[in-house]
Each structure stands twice: as C-alpha cells, then as structure tokens.
Design a protein around this motif. Sequence first.
Motif, PDB file in Angstrom:
ATOM      1  N   LEU A 170       0.820  -1.210   0.000  1.00 43.07           N
ATOM      2  CA  LEU A 170       0.000   0.000   0.000  1.00 43.07           C
ATOM      3  C   LEU A 170       0.857   1.265   0.000  1.00 43.07           C
ATOM      4  CD1 LEU A 170      -2.917  -1.174   2.288  1.00 43.07           C
ATOM      5  CD2 LEU A 170      -2.933  -0.856  -0.197  1.00 43.07           C
ATOM      6  N   PHE A 171       2.024   1.192   0.608  1.00 43.40           N
ATOM      7  CA  PHE A 171       2.938   2.343   0.528  1.00 43.40           C
ATOM      8  C   PHE A 171       3.350   2.559  -0.931  1.00 43.40           C
ATOM      9  CE2 PHE A 171       7.235   4.032   0.193  1.00 43.40           C
ATOM     10  CZ  PHE A 171       7.082   5.243   0.848  1.00 43.40           C
ATOM     11  N   LEU A 172       3.756   1.486  -1.581  1.00 44.25           N
ATOM     12  CA  LEU A 172       4.219   1.607  -2.969  1.00 44.25           C
ATOM     13  C   LEU A 172       3.088   2.043  -3.903  1.00 44.25           C
ATOM     14  CD1 LEU A 172       6.601  -1.469  -3.055  1.00 44.25           C
ATOM     15  CD2 LEU A 172       7.264   0.938  -3.311  1.00 44.25           C
ATOM     16  N   PRO A 230      11.886   8.468   9.839  1.00 44.99           N
ATOM     17  CA  PRO A 230      11.447   9.266   8.686  1.00 44.99           C
ATOM     18  C   PRO A 230      11.172   8.391   7.470  1.00 44.99           C
ATOM     19  CG  PRO A 230      13.808   9.523   9.027  1.00 44.99           C
ATOM     20  CD  PRO A 230      13.306   8.691  10.175  1.00 44.99           C
ATOM     21  N   CYS A 231      10.111   8.753   6.747  1.00 43.99           N
ATOM     22  CA  CYS A 231       9.795   8.074   5.494  1.00 43.99           C
ATOM     23  C   CYS A 231      11.002   8.159   4.562  1.00 43.99           C
ATOM     24  CB  CYS A 231       8.584   8.752   4.853  1.00 43.99           C
ATOM     25  SG  CYS A 231       8.196   8.136   3.209  1.00 43.99           S
ATOM     26  N   ARG A 232      11.297   7.058   3.911  1.00 41.93           N
ATOM     27  CA  ARG A 232      12.459   7.045   3.008  1.00 41.93           C
ATOM     28  C   ARG A 232      12.217   7.930   1.789  1.00 41.93           C
ATOM     29  NH1 ARG A 232      15.551   3.113   5.074  1.00 41.93           N
ATOM     30  NH2 ARG A 232      14.543   1.255   5.919  1.00 41.93           N
ATOM     31  N   ARG A 233      10.951   8.216   1.500  1.00 40.49           N
ATOM     32  CA  ARG A 233      10.645   9.010   0.318  1.00 40.49           C
ATOM     33  C   ARG A 233      10.501  10.486   0.644  1.00 40.49           C
ATOM     34  NH1 ARG A 233       5.758   6.552  -2.527  1.00 40.49           N
ATOM     35  NH2 ARG A 233       7.167   5.356  -3.840  1.00 40.49           N
ATOM     36  N   CYS A 234       9.785  10.809   1.754  1.00 43.80           N
ATOM     37  CA  CYS A 234       9.460  12.219   1.995  1.00 43.80           C
ATOM     38  C   CYS A 234       9.912  12.749   3.355  1.00 43.80           C
ATOM     39  CB  CYS A 234       7.946  12.422   1.864  1.00 43.80           C
ATOM     40  SG  CYS A 234       7.042  11.760   3.269  1.00 43.80           S
ATOM     41  N   GLY A 235      10.364  11.888   4.233  1.00 42.59           N
ATOM     42  CA  GLY A 235      10.859  12.356   5.525  1.00 42.59           C
ATOM     43  C   GLY A 235       9.814  12.448   6.625  1.00 42.59           C
ATOM     44  N   TYR A 252       2.506   3.101   7.992  1.00 43.45           N
ATOM     45  CA  TYR A 252       2.164   3.905   6.820  1.00 43.45           C
ATOM     46  C   TYR A 252       2.809   5.287   6.905  1.00 43.45           C
ATOM     47  CZ  TYR A 252      -0.981   5.774  10.330  1.00 43.45           C
ATOM     48  OH  TYR A 252      -1.451   6.317  11.488  1.00 43.45           O
ATOM     49  N   CYS A 253       2.842   5.965   5.752  1.00 42.78           N
ATOM     50  CA  CYS A 253       3.270   7.367   5.690  1.00 42.78           C
ATOM     51  C   CYS A 253       2.064   8.176   5.256  1.00 42.78           C
ATOM     52  CB  CYS A 253       4.403   7.555   4.679  1.00 42.78           C
ATOM     53  SG  CYS A 253       4.756   9.308   4.397  1.00 42.78           S
ATOM     54  N   ARG A 254       1.623   9.093   6.118  1.00 41.78           N
ATOM     55  CA  ARG A 254       0.389   9.797   5.767  1.00 41.78           C
ATOM     56  C   ARG A 254       0.627  10.886   4.726  1.00 41.78           C
ATOM     57  NH1 ARG A 254      -3.277  11.564   9.992  1.00 41.78           N
ATOM     58  NH2 ARG A 254      -2.476   9.968  11.387  1.00 41.78           N
ATOM     59  N   THR A 255       1.851  11.142   4.360  1.00 41.10           N
ATOM     60  CA  THR A 255       2.119  12.087   3.277  1.00 41.10           C
ATOM     61  C   THR A 255       2.159  11.363   1.929  1.00 41.10           C
ATOM     62  OG1 THR A 255       3.387  13.486   4.770  1.00 41.10           O
ATOM     63  CG2 THR A 255       3.743  13.821   2.415  1.00 41.10           C
ATOM     64  N   CYS A 256       2.834  10.243   1.888  1.00 42.60           N
ATOM     65  CA  CYS A 256       2.993   9.533   0.610  1.00 42.60           C
ATOM     66  C   CYS A 256       1.738   8.763   0.205  1.00 42.60           C
ATOM     67  CB  CYS A 256       4.155   8.550   0.688  1.00 42.60           C
ATOM     68  SG  CYS A 256       5.765   9.353   0.707  1.00 42.60           S
ATOM     69  N   GLN A 257       0.934   8.381   1.175  1.00 42.64           N
ATOM     70  CA  GLN A 257      -0.235   7.555   0.867  1.00 42.64           C
ATOM     71  C   GLN A 257      -1.494   8.417   0.938  1.00 42.64           C
ATOM     72  OE1 GLN A 257       1.971   4.413   3.500  1.00 42.64           O
ATOM     73  NE2 GLN A 257       0.149   3.403   2.728  1.00 42.64           N
TER      74      GLN A 257
HETATM   75 ZN    ZN Z   1       6.401   9.528   2.841  1.00 36.80          ZN
END
Ligand code: ZN
Length: 287
Positions: A170-172, A230-235, A252-257
Amino acid sequence: MPEGDSVFQAARRLHAALSGHELTIADLRWPSLATADLVGDTTIEVVAAGKHLLHRLTSGRTLHSHLKMEGRWRVGPNDGRQVRSPDVRAVLATDSYVAVGTRLGMLDLVATRDEHTLVGHLGPDVLGPDWDAERAVANLAALPGVPIGAALLDQRNLAGLGTVYVAETLFLQRLSPWTLIGDVSPVRLAGTVARAHTLLEANKDTYARTITGSRVEGQQDYVHGRSGLPCRRCGTTIEVAPLDHTSRVVFYCRTCQEGPFPALRPQRPLGSTPRGPATRRDYRTRG
Ligand SMILES: [Zn+2]
C-alpha cells in the motif's frame, strides 16, 4: 505473523527433506492427535496453500499445519537426538532428516480428499501454481465498503499476504490502508494486487526479504517496523495503527499515501515526535 513467502519456503524445505521417504518418527504433541500414528507412512509432498502447510502422505492423509503468530518448522539432519523443548508440537523424521515444528498455531490430520475443509475458503494463492490475479481483484472489488488494508489481509480474498506485505504494497501504491475499496479505481485495484504478487514472487527464494532492494539490516522495508522513523521518500514520520478490530497493526506514511487515516496520536514505540518531517538528528538518535 509469517508471510506467504516464509510459508512457501517452509513447505519447500519440508518437501526437500521428507518427500519420498518413510517416516520413522512421527511425534505429534497435540491433544487431538495423541493417538494418530504416522510412522511407516511415506510423504508424497509438502505444499503451501496461502499460509497453510499441507503434508500429504501415501496413506491418503494430510497433516495440516499453520504457523499462526510464532510457529516454525525447522529441518535438519537426523542425528538421533531427542527433541525436548516444551515449544515442540511435532517431530517428523526419516532415516536422514528430522523436521521439528515449534509453537504451531494449528495441527490437524484429515483425509487428503477433505483438504478443502481446511483451505477451501482461501482466495487465490499469491505464490500458488494456479495464481489467479483476476479472481483476487474480483474478490476485492466485491467488497466496496471494506478498507483495502483489511481486505488484503483477509485470506479469503487472496492468500499469502501478512502485515508486512500489506503495509509495503500500500505504501508503494500510495494508498492509505483505510481507503474503502469502493473508492479505489479498478485499474488501481488491479495494480495493487499485481504489486503484492510481484513483491512476494521476488522474495520467495530468499530468506532475507527485501522490499526496497537493499539487503542491509534495517533498510529492507519502506514502512513496516519503522514507526517513528522518517519516510524514506518524503521524511514524514512513519506511523503505526491498528488495522481493524484485531491486534494486527499497519505502518504507513500519511504524506505519501492517499486516503483516510486514523486521528493523529503520539507514536511512542521509538520515542519519536508524532508527526512532521524528522530531522537528521532524530534519525541518527535512533540509529
Ligand atoms: Zn512519505
């Protein structure tokens, strides 16, 4: 909880060690199987069905096991030593090998023709020879009011995903685990199922599961097990929350998802701040 790839590997190890050989020891330390006698029976094959293990015998019986939370099958050379641990639920040996099942979540013996009573409810097996992506997508699409995270974990829809693969898939796919399936486009739903399949396939032959492609300890996952980091994509700080009414949780990352998320709450496990891009110092502090 073991994921489908771990169960697939357990089946392969058991099959390699036991198939084609007669059982010389079959010690089932399970109340309902106290009188079952498998000694002298020969293993035809051991296969995985989702997260279930089916050990088929020439007598027309199947020994079924499920690892549930902490179960494990260990296989090694039969050196004749007694297996004494209180965690042991099953010992199966041939002249050459011994397989020891510890902390198994289920152990049953059924007629092979009745296996469907144990695994017939399962959806298409992600790592099975008859994987049917279209049917898995159709099963999910039939549940428009169910959050996608819970639906992916429900083995009746597709079999083999645990909390690691649900979170990482779901992250991807940039989808919140709480997105209702009815709010996911058909193309995106099919893409999500395809992604889960690709991830499991890529890991079925390795004991060092990696989603990111890195084999470095602590860098194999995007979100699973990373709350407070930190999220590997957005921090943004990765969070963890219960997926449903069960004890299962999802990261989960609430910014990326995209989609609905639970109300913010302090993420205490790793002593992080509840939200916001983690600083470099935060990252270092937590190693
Ligand atoms: Zn993220």
